[in-house]
Design a protein around this motif. Structure first.
Motif, PDB file in Angstrom:
ATOM      1  N   HIS A 154       0.861  -1.194   0.000  1.00  0.00           N
ATOM      2  CA  HIS A 154       0.000   0.000   0.000  1.00  0.00           C
ATOM      3  C   HIS A 154       0.888   1.231   0.000  1.00  0.00           C
ATOM      4  N   VAL A 155       0.446   2.285  -0.662  1.00  0.00           N
ATOM      5  CA  VAL A 155       1.034   3.614  -0.416  1.00  0.00           C
ATOM      6  C   VAL A 155      -0.109   4.609  -0.278  1.00  0.00           C
ATOM      7  N   ASP A 156       0.125   5.625   0.537  1.00  0.00           N
ATOM      8  CA  ASP A 156      -0.873   6.678   0.722  1.00  0.00           C
ATOM      9  C   ASP A 156      -0.749   7.731  -0.379  1.00  0.00           C
ATOM     10  N   PRO A 157      -1.812   8.539  -0.555  1.00  0.00           N
ATOM     11  CA  PRO A 157      -1.780   9.555  -1.612  1.00  0.00           C
ATOM     12  C   PRO A 157      -0.869  10.738  -1.305  1.00  0.00           C
ATOM     13  N   ASN A 158      -0.575  10.952  -0.024  1.00  0.00           N
ATOM     14  CA  ASN A 158       0.167  12.162   0.331  1.00  0.00           C
ATOM     15  C   ASN A 158       1.659  12.019   0.091  1.00  0.00           C
ATOM     16  N   GLY A 159       2.289  13.196  -0.055  1.00  0.00           N
ATOM     17  CA  GLY A 159       3.742  13.248  -0.086  1.00  0.00           C
ATOM     18  C   GLY A 159       4.263  13.600   1.296  1.00  0.00           C
ATOM     19  N   HIS A 160       5.501  14.127   1.341  1.00  0.00           N
ATOM     20  CA  HIS A 160       6.094  14.517   2.624  1.00  0.00           C
ATOM     21  C   HIS A 160       5.253  15.604   3.295  1.00  0.00           C
ATOM     22  N   GLY A 161       5.226  15.615   4.625  1.00  0.00           N
ATOM     23  CA  GLY A 161       4.478  16.656   5.331  1.00  0.00           C
ATOM     24  C   GLY A 161       3.921  16.136   6.633  1.00  0.00           C
ATOM     25  N   SER A 162       2.897  16.798   7.130  1.00  0.00           N
ATOM     26  CA  SER A 162       2.329  16.453   8.440  1.00  0.00           C
ATOM     27  C   SER A 162       1.269  15.366   8.272  1.00  0.00           C
ATOM     28  N   HIS A 163       1.741  14.141   8.064  1.00  0.00           N
ATOM     29  CA  HIS A 163       0.843  13.014   7.785  1.00  0.00           C
ATOM     30  C   HIS A 163       1.270  11.813   8.624  1.00  0.00           C
ATOM     31  N   THR A 164       1.066  11.902   9.926  1.00  0.00           N
ATOM     32  CA  THR A 164       1.499  10.847  10.847  1.00  0.00           C
ATOM     33  C   THR A 164       0.890   9.497  10.471  1.00  0.00           C
ATOM     34  N   GLY A 165       1.725   8.482  10.452  1.00  0.00           N
ATOM     35  CA  GLY A 165       1.250   7.122  10.192  1.00  0.00           C
ATOM     36  C   GLY A 165       1.107   6.785   8.728  1.00  0.00           C
ATOM     37  N   SER A 166       1.450   7.704   7.866  1.00  0.00           N
ATOM     38  CA  SER A 166       1.265   7.418   6.435  1.00  0.00           C
ATOM     39  C   SER A 166       2.424   6.588   5.890  1.00  0.00           C
ATOM     40  N   THR A 167       2.139   5.921   4.776  1.00  0.00           N
ATOM     41  CA  THR A 167       3.161   5.158   4.064  1.00  0.00           C
ATOM     42  C   THR A 167       3.467   5.893   2.774  1.00  0.00           C
ATOM     43  N   LEU A 168       4.630   6.521   2.726  1.00  0.00           N
ATOM     44  CA  LEU A 168       4.992   7.342   1.572  1.00  0.00           C
ATOM     45  C   LEU A 168       5.492   6.485   0.410  1.00  0.00           C
ATOM     46  N   ALA A 169       5.028   6.814  -0.788  1.00  0.00           N
ATOM     47  CA  ALA A 169       5.545   6.132  -1.975  1.00  0.00           C
ATOM     48  C   ALA A 169       7.054   6.337  -2.080  1.00  0.00           C
ATOM     49  N   GLU A 170       7.495   7.550  -1.787  1.00  0.00           N
ATOM     50  CA  GLU A 170       8.931   7.836  -1.871  1.00  0.00           C
ATOM     51  C   GLU A 170       9.723   6.968  -0.887  1.00  0.00           C
ATOM     52  N   ALA A 171       9.133   6.733   0.285  1.00  0.00           N
ATOM     53  CA  ALA A 171       9.850   5.967   1.316  1.00  0.00           C
ATOM     54  C   ALA A 171       9.966   4.495   0.938  1.00  0.00           C
ATOM     55  N   VAL A 172       8.877   3.919   0.399  1.00  0.00           N
ATOM     56  CA  VAL A 172       8.974   2.494   0.044  1.00  0.00           C
ATOM     57  C   VAL A 172       9.902   2.318  -1.156  1.00  0.00           C
ATOM     58  N   ALA A 173       9.908   3.298  -2.060  1.00  0.00           N
ATOM     59  CA  ALA A 173      10.837   3.224  -3.203  1.00  0.00           C
ATOM     60  C   ALA A 173      12.281   3.316  -2.706  1.00  0.00           C
ATOM     61  N   GLU A 174      12.517   4.220  -1.770  1.00  0.00           N
ATOM     62  CA  GLU A 174      13.872   4.370  -1.203  1.00  0.00           C
ATOM     63  C   GLU A 174      14.299   3.084  -0.498  1.00  0.00           C
ATOM     64  N   ALA A 175      13.327   2.371   0.103  1.00  0.00           N
ATOM     65  CA  ALA A 175      13.638   1.129   0.816  1.00  0.00           C
ATOM     66  C   ALA A 175      13.895  -0.038  -0.138  1.00  0.00           C
ATOM     67  N   GLY A 176      13.537   0.125  -1.407  1.00  0.00           N
ATOM     68  CA  GLY A 176      13.837  -0.941  -2.368  1.00  0.00           C
ATOM     69  C   GLY A 176      12.654  -1.485  -3.125  1.00  0.00           C
ATOM     70  N   ALA A 177      11.449  -0.986  -2.838  1.00  0.00           N
ATOM     71  CA  ALA A 177      10.279  -1.452  -3.587  1.00  0.00           C
ATOM     72  C   ALA A 177      10.303  -0.879  -5.004  1.00  0.00           C
ATOM     73  N   VAL A 178       9.821  -1.681  -5.955  1.00  0.00           N
ATOM     74  CA  VAL A 178       9.729  -1.205  -7.344  1.00  0.00           C
ATOM     75  C   VAL A 178       8.275  -1.134  -7.800  1.00  0.00           C
ATOM     76  N   GLY A 179       7.364  -1.581  -6.938  1.00  0.00           N
ATOM     77  CA  GLY A 179       5.950  -1.533  -7.278  1.00  0.00           C
ATOM     78  C   GLY A 179       5.120  -1.502  -6.014  1.00  0.00           C
ATOM     79  N   THR A 180       3.817  -1.273  -6.192  1.00  0.00           N
ATOM     80  CA  THR A 180       2.939  -1.274  -5.018  1.00  0.00           C
ATOM     81  C   THR A 180       1.525  -1.717  -5.379  1.00  0.00           C
ATOM     82  N   LEU A 181       0.924  -2.462  -4.465  1.00  0.00           N
ATOM     83  CA  LEU A 181      -0.516  -2.692  -4.513  1.00  0.00           C
ATOM     84  C   LEU A 181      -1.203  -1.417  -4.050  1.00  0.00           C
ATOM     85  N   ILE A 182      -2.405  -1.199  -4.547  1.00  0.00           N
ATOM     86  CA  ILE A 182      -3.231  -0.072  -4.100  1.00  0.00           C
ATOM     87  C   ILE A 182      -4.663  -0.581  -4.013  1.00  0.00           C
ATOM     88  N   ASN A 183      -5.361  -0.212  -2.942  1.00  0.00           N
ATOM     89  CA  ASN A 183      -6.775  -0.579  -2.788  1.00  0.00           C
ATOM     90  C   ASN A 183      -6.985  -2.094  -2.679  1.00  0.00           C
TER      91      ASN A 183
END
Ligand SMILES: O=C[C@H](O)COP(=O)(O)O
Length: 214
Positions: A55-84
């Motif tokens: 999963h990734v959330d729609p938001n980018g960096h900012g005041s979004h506690t508990g969110s899963t950032l697309a940028e963060a999972v990509a930085e961690a090594g993910a190349v794709g994501t499930l959504i919904n």
């Protein structure tokens, strides 16, 4: 065929599954990816297996506690994501936002949906792929391709009517090589599965069986 193994929150060893998936993919030539818990993405990706977020959330960096950032999972090594995913449903506007967030982070996207009508709707959002999964068959031992083949063929048609470039996967109850071959014959270009591998006594043997007919 693409085989996407979602580990959900099952109490399996993500590294054991990732290592087996990497080896079976190399030996068979079949594309296999593993989608672990977000906290495990980095060490799963370190095995060399293709790694997806759940999963990734729609938001980018900012005041979004508990969110899963697309940028963060990509930085961690993910190349794709499930959504919904059926177990992580989003509002339509958030599906759209998550697809856009994933694209900004160069993640491949697979948007899940319950039925062919929803497949048509989410195909219009421009994901790379969609996955049809009847919720009542998820986690069971009867494959969607056997129990409800019409839902797969109708999902393939629904996506093609909106956007020919969107790949269609199917999931729910898939656990054997025969299930994968049947899904392919119905027009799916990939499968999404979880319990057949994550809950298997021998994940490597389960993966070898899944690719055996391809
Ligand atoms: O993400 C995977 C799907 O929900 C299918 O789960 P399952 O293979 O356990 O039926």
């Amino acid at each position: 065929m693409f085989i996407l193994v979602n580990l959900k929150a099952y109490p399996c060893d993500p590294i054991e599954v990732a290592t087996a998936a990497r080896d079976v993919a190399e030996e068979s030539g079949v594309r296999i990816a593993v989608s672990p818990q977000a906290a495990d993405i980095s060490r799963v990706a370190d095995t060399g297996v293709e790694t997806w977020a759940q999963h990734v959330d729609p938001n980018g960096h900012g005041s979004h506690t508990g969110s899963t950032l697309a940028e963060a999972v990509a930085e961690a090594g993910a190349v794709g994501t499930l959504i919904n995913h059926s177990e992580k449903r989003l509002k339509l506007a958030d599906i759209d936002g998550s697809v856009q967030a994933a694209e900004r982070a160069d993640l491949e996207t697979c948007v899940c949906a319950n039925n062919p009508a929803q497949i048509g709707a989410v195909s219009a959002l421009g994901p790379d792929s969609v996955a049809v999964e009847p919720p009542e068959l998820i986690g069971g031992d009867v494959s969607v391709a056997t129990a409800d083949p019409g839902i797969v063929t109708d999902a393939v048609d629904a996506a093609a009517n909106v956007d020919d470039d969107v790949d269609v996967y199917c999931g729910a109850g898939i656990s054997t090589g025969d299930d994968v071959v049947t899904a392919e014959e119905l027009g799916a270009s990939g499968i999404l599965l979880a319990s057949g591998v994550a809950k298997a006594d021998d994940p490597r043997a389960a993966l070898e069986d899944l690719v055996s007919g391809l």
